[in-house]
Motif scaffolding. Structure first.
Motif, short mmCIF file in Angstrom:
data_model
loop_
_atom_site.label_atom_id
_atom_site.label_comp_id
_atom_site.label_asym_id
_atom_site.label_seq_id
_atom_site.Cartn_x
_atom_site.Cartn_y
_atom_site.Cartn_z
N CYS A 122 0.87 -1.18 0.00
CA CYS A 122 0.00 0.00 0.00
C CYS A 122 0.90 1.22 0.00
O CYS A 122 2.11 1.11 0.24
CB CYS A 122 -0.92 0.02 1.22
SG CYS A 122 -2.31 1.19 1.00
N CYS A 124 0.02 4.17 1.81
CA CYS A 124 -0.28 5.15 2.85
C CYS A 124 0.84 5.36 3.86
O CYS A 124 0.95 6.43 4.46
CB CYS A 124 -1.59 4.82 3.55
SG CYS A 124 -1.72 3.15 4.18
N CYS A 132 -3.79 6.21 0.55
CA CYS A 132 -3.37 4.92 -0.02
C CYS A 132 -3.06 5.00 -1.51
O CYS A 132 -2.72 3.99 -2.13
CB CYS A 132 -4.45 3.86 0.22
SG CYS A 132 -4.87 3.67 1.96
ZN ZN Z 1 -3.27 2.17 2.77
#
Ligand code: ZN
Ligand code: PBG
Length: 329
Positions: A122, A124, A132
């Motif tokens: 991901c 984030c 994200c």
């Molecule tokens: Zn994320």
């Protein structure tokens, strides 16, 4: 007049503890456990995460030591989360061959045998805005983000990851990640997809641990609405069609109905993530002596397995493995 009601003696099988064990339907085993670990830049670091007692941010050196311990306890797998040196709008360190996760994988593989390394895929943790995906203003872009996720997954595989686990909830990510992995020759690397991932308040403590709280807004434009279960089945079905090998439901405890339906409908290897908030609530109540932490830990994990999970990602993995050593003949 004769009493027309009869009754059954369920207690017959409950008096003797050995008989109880014989008829027990759901037994938690070490093979069910996956341990999440957080890695940060630096050396000799083992930072306690305040909202998650017993969980730490590790630098690579202490992470490797931790992995040895995890392996010695008989836990088969870890899932790695990286906190980068620098964050930027594109989350560049996520797909940098010398990024924190990539370096960690190589270090662990050098020192620890037979521990399965799964990586969370991901952006984030790596973006300056904590979202994200790539942003256009306040919108999280879908298709533009897919390219970066595929690059991230490939770079994890190149570093030696055994499995990748996309957690972003962009549409189509399993498809592009599978395609990219295969193109680079990683046809044997499985994908564990966070398939039904809800927009949950239970992720709060994780965002302290991973330093990934979004700078504005929330994750509701990509994570699922808490009330939906039919949609969860469609999400899971889509990920299977796109090439997911293992499908995950997250969180676990508050979504046992979803785990059960996913397992029954698809019969796929099914993972459940007992997330940070589930862990922290049990820990906090335990530390206050409001509940028996050990009992509730085992009860929560057994319930997740009983609902249909084949494996559980849990911050309790080490404690549960120790419990199994102590309590099982
Ligand atoms: Zn994320
Ligand atoms: C990253 C990610 C999150 C979790 C796993 N991967 C957080 C989020 O979506 O905000 C949550 C895990 C936990 O709470 O333990 N997308």
């Amino acid at each position: 007049m004769e009493n027309k009601f009869k009754f059954k003696r369920f207690r017959r099988l409950r008096y003797n503890p050995i008989v109880r064990d014989i008829v027990c339907e759901t037994v938690l085993s070490k093979n069910d456990l996956i341990y999440p670990l957080f890695v940060v830049p630096g050396e000799k670091i083992k930072n306690p995460v305040k909202s998650m007692p017993g969980v730490f941010q590790h630098s690579i050196d202490t992470l490797v030591k931790e992995c040895k311990e995890v392996q010695d306890l008989g836990i088969p797998a870890i899932i790695l989360f990286g906190i980068p040196e620098h964050k930027d709008e594109q989350g560049s360190e996520a797909y940098d061959p010398n990024g924190i996760v990539q370096k960690s994988i190589r270090a662990i593989k050098k020192e620890v045998n037979d521990l399965v390394i799964i990586t969370d895929v991901c952006l984030c943790e790596y973006t300056s805005h904590g979202h994200c995906g790539l942003l256009d203003g306040e919108e999280i872009l879908n298709d533009e983000t897919l390219t970066l996720l595929a690059k991230e997954a490939v770079s994890h595989a190149e570093a030696g990851a055994d499995m990748v686990a996309p957690s972003d909830m962009m549409d189509g990510r399993v498809f592009v990640i599978r395609k990219a992995l295969d193109y680079k020759g990683f046809t044997k690397i499985p994908i564990m997809s966070y398939a039904a991932k809800y927009s949950s308040g239970y992720y709060g403590p994780f965002r302290d641990a991973a330093e990934s709280t979004p700078a504005f807004g929330d994750r509701k434009s990509h994570q699922m609405d808490i009330g939906n279960i039919n949609e969860a089945l469609r999400e899971v079905e889509a990920d299977i069609e796109e090439g997911a090998d293992i499908v995950m439901v997250k969180p676990a405890g508050p979504y046992l109905d979803v785990i059960r339906k996913v397992k029954e409908k698809f019969g796929m290897p099914t993972a459940a993530y007992q997330v940070s908030g589930e862990y922290s609530m049990i820990k906090a109540a335990g530390q206050n002596d409001w509940i028996d932490e050990e009992r509730v830990m085992i009860e929560s994990l057994t319930s997740i397995k009983r609902a249909g999970a084949d494996m559980i990602l849990t911050y309790f993995a080490k404690d549960a493995a120790k419990w199994i050593d102590k309590n099982r003949k």
